[in-house]
Structures are given as C-alpha cells and as structure tokens.
Design a protein around this motif. Structure first.
Motif, PDB file in Angstrom:
ATOM      1  N   MET A   1       8.728  56.011  29.982  1.00 54.09           N
ATOM      2  CA  MET A   1       7.459  55.297  29.850  1.00 54.09           C
ATOM      3  C   MET A   1       7.235  54.755  28.449  1.00 54.09           C
ATOM      4  SD  MET A   1       6.082  54.559  32.325  1.00 54.09           S
ATOM      5  CE  MET A   1       5.077  54.633  33.745  1.00 54.09           C
ATOM      6  N   ILE A   2       7.403  55.631  27.466  1.00 55.86           N
ATOM      7  CA  ILE A   2       7.111  55.249  26.078  1.00 55.86           C
ATOM      8  C   ILE A   2       7.988  54.080  25.673  1.00 55.86           C
ATOM      9  CG2 ILE A   2       7.125  56.068  23.695  1.00 55.86           C
ATOM     10  CD1 ILE A   2       6.746  58.885  24.906  1.00 55.86           C
ATOM     11  N   MET A   3       9.284  54.180  26.066  1.00 51.88           N
ATOM     12  CA  MET A   3      10.216  53.113  25.734  1.00 51.88           C
ATOM     13  C   MET A   3       9.737  51.789  26.331  1.00 51.88           C
ATOM     14  SD  MET A   3      14.236  53.252  26.418  1.00 51.88           S
ATOM     15  CE  MET A   3      14.267  52.157  27.811  1.00 51.88           C
ATOM     16  N   MET A   4       9.254  51.860  27.570  1.00 51.01           N
ATOM     17  CA  MET A   4       8.832  50.626  28.235  1.00 51.01           C
ATOM     18  C   MET A   4       7.588  50.032  27.579  1.00 51.01           C
ATOM     19  SD  MET A   4       9.459  51.370  32.187  1.00 51.01           S
ATOM     20  CE  MET A   4      10.981  52.021  32.771  1.00 51.01           C
ATOM     21  N   ILE A   5       6.664  50.896  27.208  1.00 51.43           N
ATOM     22  CA  ILE A   5       5.460  50.391  26.536  1.00 51.43           C
ATOM     23  C   ILE A   5       5.848  49.723  25.220  1.00 51.43           C
ATOM     24  CG2 ILE A   5       3.319  51.129  25.385  1.00 51.43           C
ATOM     25  CD1 ILE A   5       3.162  53.330  27.573  1.00 51.43           C
ATOM     26  N   PHE A   6       6.738  50.369  24.508  1.00 50.99           N
ATOM     27  CA  PHE A   6       7.244  49.838  23.251  1.00 50.99           C
ATOM     28  C   PHE A   6       7.853  48.460  23.474  1.00 50.99           C
ATOM     29  CE2 PHE A   6      10.324  50.004  19.661  1.00 50.99           C
ATOM     30  CZ  PHE A   6       9.388  50.164  18.658  1.00 50.99           C
ATOM     31  N   LEU A   7       8.680  48.384  24.498  1.00 47.04           N
ATOM     32  CA  LEU A   7       9.357  47.137  24.839  1.00 47.04           C
ATOM     33  C   LEU A   7       8.338  46.047  25.148  1.00 47.04           C
ATOM     34  CD1 LEU A   7      12.409  46.394  25.677  1.00 47.04           C
ATOM     35  CD2 LEU A   7      11.464  46.398  27.967  1.00 47.04           C
ATOM     36  N   PHE A   8       7.321  46.424  25.871  1.00 45.06           N
ATOM     37  CA  PHE A   8       6.276  45.468  26.248  1.00 45.06           C
ATOM     38  C   PHE A   8       5.599  44.904  24.999  1.00 45.06           C
ATOM     39  CE2 PHE A   8       1.789  44.696  27.562  1.00 45.06           C
ATOM     40  CZ  PHE A   8       2.058  43.582  28.346  1.00 45.06           C
TER      41      PHE A   8
END
Ligand code: ATP
Ligand code: MG
Lengths: 266, 286
Positions: free
Chosen positions: A73-80
């Motif tokens: 999740m955190i990685m995806m939010i970061f990516l976003f």
C-alpha cells in the motif's frame, strides 16, 4: 504487521494443489509475461477473470490475497504522489494547492496498481498451492535442459527452496524481536528521528545475527547428513504430467496469445 | 492492585487458514507481591498468556487488568510505554534481542527508552550487571560475542535495569548451567523478598517451582487448569501425577518413604532435613 501472507503455502486440498509444479510454474511465467503486454483494460479484464477463476478453484480466499497486498500500500501511495508530480500529459482534472493533477497521472498509477494486483493474484496461485519442496523439484526439472550450458540447475533449485523456506521463519523472528524490543520501551511506530533510527537498529542487528546463525546451522546440518553440491542424488518423489497439467499450459498459452493479439489490434 | 484476566481469549492469525486459538476464556487472578510459577506442557499457551501482561499481545476477547490499567479486547490502548516500564518482560530466549556495541550500552538501552538520563541509565545498568553476576570486565565487551549463558544474563539485566514493579520471566533459566540457574533463581527470590516485586516465572522445572515459588498456575490447552499455592500443590505427588507432571525429587522421595512405612512430616522441605529425619528414625529402630 501481524499476518504476513505473501508467498505462504496453504495446505488445502484442491485440483490446483494436486497439479504438477512444473506446469504451474510454466503457467505462471506465461501469465506474468501476458501481464506485461500492454493489452489494455480488456486484456487485464481477461487475465483477472482467469486468475480469479484459478483462485476459486484452489479454494483460496480473496481476503488472503488482499492481505498480501497490504504491505505494498505505502509503495503505491508513494508512486501515486510521484506520478502526480511528474506526469503532465492528458487533461488536467483538478487542482490541489499548487499541484495540478492530470488524467494520465491517475491512469498510469492505476495501470501499475492493476498489474501489481494481477501479479500478486497469479503468483499466489502458485505459491499458496505448491509445497516448497515440490516447487524446488519443479524448478530443478525446468532448469535441467540448461545444464548443457553449465547452469547449475540443482544448486539454483536448492538455493531457491532454502530462501523460500526461510521467509516465514524470518518473519516470525522479526516479530519476536520487535516484541522483545517493545518490552524494553522501543516504540516501532512513532518517535523522533533519532529514536526511530535506534528502533530500526535494534531490530536489524539481531535479525542479521540470527539469520547468519540459522544459515550456519542449516549448512552444518546438511553437511552432517552428507549433502554435497554437484553430487548425483536420487529422488524420493518423481513428477509426472497429467492431462489437467497440459490443459493448464494450453489455457495459459492461449491467454498470452490473446494478449499479443489484443495489443496488436490497438 | 490486582493482576487479573477476565474471560480472555487469544486467537493467532484470525481469519486465515492458520487460525489458532491459543487462549480460551481464561479467567485468572495472580497474587501480588508473590512469586508465581506458570507451568504446563509446551504449546499450552504460557508464553501467549504472559505477553498479555505488558500488552505485547492484546486479547481477542475479554480483558486484562494490570496495575492501574485495563486492557480490553477491541480497544486500541494508548501509552503502552508506561505500562511496559512497569511490567518488565523477559522473553523466552532473550539473547536474540541484544544489538548494542557494548554490554553496558545494551543494558542501559531500556532505562534510556523510558526517559532516564544517560548517566543514570549507566548507573542502573551497572547495578543490574552486578545483580546478574556479570563483573565490570564485561562492560565494554560486545554482547554479540558472549557465550549463550552470558548473553542471557545481559538480556535479563536489560530488563532489571528498568526496575519494573512486576517482573515476568519466560523460561529464564532454560539452557543455563545448574550454577547459573541457582544464581538466577535466588536473584528473583531476593528481588521478591527484598523489593517486594511481583514475579511471574514460566518454567518447566518443578524443582525451581518447589524451592522458589509461592503459587502455581497450571496451563493446559489454552486454559488455566489449576491455581494453588506451592505447599498444597506439592503436598504429595498425587496432584502432580494427575496432571502428568513429574514432582520434585524430594517429594518423590518422601512419597516412597511413606510407602515403605516411614513417617515423614510435611515440614521437611530440603534434602538435609530429610536425611536427618531418616537417620533419626533408622537409629531408633536399629
Ligand atoms: N505467533 C504465533 N502465530 C501463530 N500461532 C502461534 C504463535 N505463537 C504461538 N502460537 C501457537 O499458540 C499455542 C500456544 O503457544 P505458546 O507459545 O503460548 O505456548 P507455550 O506454552 O509458551 O509453549 P512452550 O513451553 O513451548 O514455550 C501453540 O500451539 C503455538 O503453536
Ligand atoms: Mg513459551
């Protein structure tokens, strides 16, 4: 942190569990390639349906898959966030403070999220239904042809299986050490920068120490039982492909071909 | 302030195929200011039980009362740190938690986390080292290159240095040599008798229970099967045998003597006393 599920074997009884590991590994590779082909939303839809069908057949729960997504999740939010900052193509959708969010930023992130979800679904279909030992046998067999060009098939398979075998152990160990340090007043979740660094150190150092210790113990135990890499070994379990295994391969190849066709069309 | 479990259950990995009920509807009160032994077969939930005492594990159902806190299932308790400073928990195989460069620093790590100044923490660490029998020559050594038994002492000292009111020890002497075991157990005994600390010890060693503890809790398949004082528990070996526990040698000896027609009083609580009594009786008849 509680329940880390990614990559765990689930001892159930299902048609997928009984399949030949070689077929499952090949099938997974074909599907992973299919995911990387830019086939658009229809393509991803098809892959999703196939993966979901397999999950149902394997009697896995979707909650289990979603749980394995959580660490990402955190990685995806970061990516976003990064995408929002750097991608400036497509229509501007809305404005948050000084930042303009473009349509492509959202689409790009969505693409990656969907791909990741599909990849996790498909790899879970393999890892959750295949005993680590069977996985090793499968990998070893699949690498056999490459021994001609001096690929150490058996050693690679052994390496992979040991790595897989240690994942749950290391996770348990991590949790144990976290608890032990929390008993000494470490706060893993909040605190000042310096405290956080100490908290991480207090976790990493013991983890490395015990990982090396475990590795050494295992090496000794294997040697003590006469294991020598490169020597000829017989097998207790002989793998055999059956009708359903060929069917699986056929289906996966068909999906891959379909994706290639779809990407050509657009 | 009591330490109590009220209908506490703990389920590991709930909602996955690995679901495991480790504690089931446990209601239990633990004596304050005493040494309580928690015994039971491996896998009976002893470690799970004690980890609730400093809220490392939260109950899946029910509530835990400890010191002035109530930890209830479903709530997200705040300020656990202060609780953890008051309830010191030494883990099973605590030697894996050492990480600092020197023994002294590692022991001082706990107190420092609870806001004690650098100097005071070092002072507390030195006192704790002395308590567990580590000489000053160990202060500057790396904890990672000590022997297993020495590491264990460092880890225990690390909790003692926090000076908790309640001390919980999960198999503190497993793997120590007999002499080290004696030392540790008498240290805990002293801490209880002199500083009035409430002490809980998870152990498999009935000799320790008999010699050092006041109360016994027997765990069986996630439930407390029995809670009683040590005297009653070891009054004769029948209760132990019922629970499939090998009683301490002294109790077995007394039982055998009784079976063979000797009269042995309950007062006798050590080998010397028993030997004297035996000699007296043999002489009288001989
Ligand atoms: N982190 C965990 N995840 C899942 N199950 C666990 C976990 N820890 C313990 N268990 C299970 O809960 C049960 C109770 O475990 P616990 O560690 O409390 O036993 P114990 O009485 O301390 O045993 P021992 O004497 O071996 O230390 C066991 O069956 C164990 O398999
Ligand atoms: Mg235990």
């Amino acid at each position: 942190m509680g329940n880390f599920t990614l990559g765990r074997y689930l001892p159930l009884d299902s048609p997928i569990h009984r399949m030949d590991p070689r077929a499952k590994i090949m099938g997974m590779l074909l599907m992973l390639i299919a995911i990387f082909i830019p086939s658009g939303w229809i393509g991803y839809g098809i892959i999703f349906v196939c993966a979901a069908g397999t999950i149902l057949l394997a009697k896995l729960q979707f909650g289990f898959i979603l749980k394995s997504m959580r660490p990402m999740m955190i990685m995806m939010i970061f990516l976003f966030i990064i995408n929002c900052l750097v991608i400036h193509t497509g229509e501007p959708l809305f404005v948050i403070g000084p930042v303009v969010i473009y349509k492509d930023a959202i689409l790009q992130t969505l693409y990656i999220v969907v791909r990741l979800l599909l990849m996790i679904m498909i790899t879970t279909c393999l890892t959750a239904t295949t005993k680590p030992l069977d996985m090793t046998l499968g990998i070893e067999d699949l690498l056999k042809p490459f021994e001609k060009i001096h690929v150490p098939a058996h050693e690679i398979a052994m390496l992979i299986s040991i790595a897989l075998r240690f994942i749950p152990d290391l996770i348990d160990e991590t949790q144990r050490i976290i608890k032990a340090q929390e008993s000494r007043g470490v706060d893993m979740k909040e605190g000042k920068m310096q405290e956080r660094i100490m908290a991480i150190l207090s976790l990493i150092v013991p983890l490395f120490v015990s990982a090396f210790q475990r590795a050494e113990d295992l090496a000794n135990a294997m040697e003590a039982r006469g294991y020598a890499p490169g020597e000829k070994r017989t097998r207790y379990k002989v793998l055999k492909m059956a009708g359903r295994d060929y069917t699986l391969l056929l289906c996966c190849t068909a999906v891959l071909a379909g994706m290639i066709w779809l990407s050509r069309m657009s | 302030m009591p330490i109590a479990f009220e209908h506490v259950s703990h389920i590991y990995n709930d909602g996955t195929p690995y679901r495991h009920v480790a504690l089931e509807d446990v209601s239990l009160e633990l004596a304050e200011g005493k040494i309580t032994a928690i015994i039971g077969q491996t896998g009976s939930g002893k470690s799970t039980l004690v980890q609730h005492l400093n809220a490392l594990l939260l109950p899946s159902a029910g509530k835990v009362l400890i010191l002035d806190r109530t930890i209830e299932a479903g709530s997200q308790p705040k300020q656990l740190k202060s609780l953890r400073g008051q309830v010191g928990l030494v883990f099973q195989f605590p030697e894996y938690q050492l990480f600092e460069e020197t023994v002294l620093k590692d022991i001082a790590f706990g107190p420092k986390n609870f806001g004690v100044s650098e100097e005071d923490a070092a002072k507390k660490a030195r006192t704790a080292m002395q308590m567990v029998g580590l000489g000053p020559e160990f202060e500057e050594r790396s904890p990672l290159e000590l022997s297993g038994g020495q590491k264990r002492r460092v880890a225990i000292a690390g909790i003692l240095a926090m000076d908790p009111a309640v001390l919980v020890l999960d198999e503190p002497t497993a793997g120590l040599d007999p002499q080290g075991t004696e030392q540790m157990m008498s240290l805990f005994h002293r801490l209880n008798r002199e500083s009035g600390k409430t002490i809980l010890i998870v152990t498999h060693d009935m000799e320790q229970v008999y010699r050092y503890c006041d109360e016994v809790v027997v765990m069986e398949q996630g439930k407390p099967k029995l809670r009683t004082d040590v005297q009653t528990f070891f009054h004769d070996s029948s209760l132990c045998r019922e629970l499939n526990i090998l009683p301490p040698a002294l109790i077995r000896m007394k039982d055998m003597l009784r079976e063979n027609g000797f009269t042995v009083s309950d007062e006798i609580s050590d080998v010397n006393g028993l030997a004297k009594e035996l000699a007296r009786q043999v002489k009288r008849h001989g």
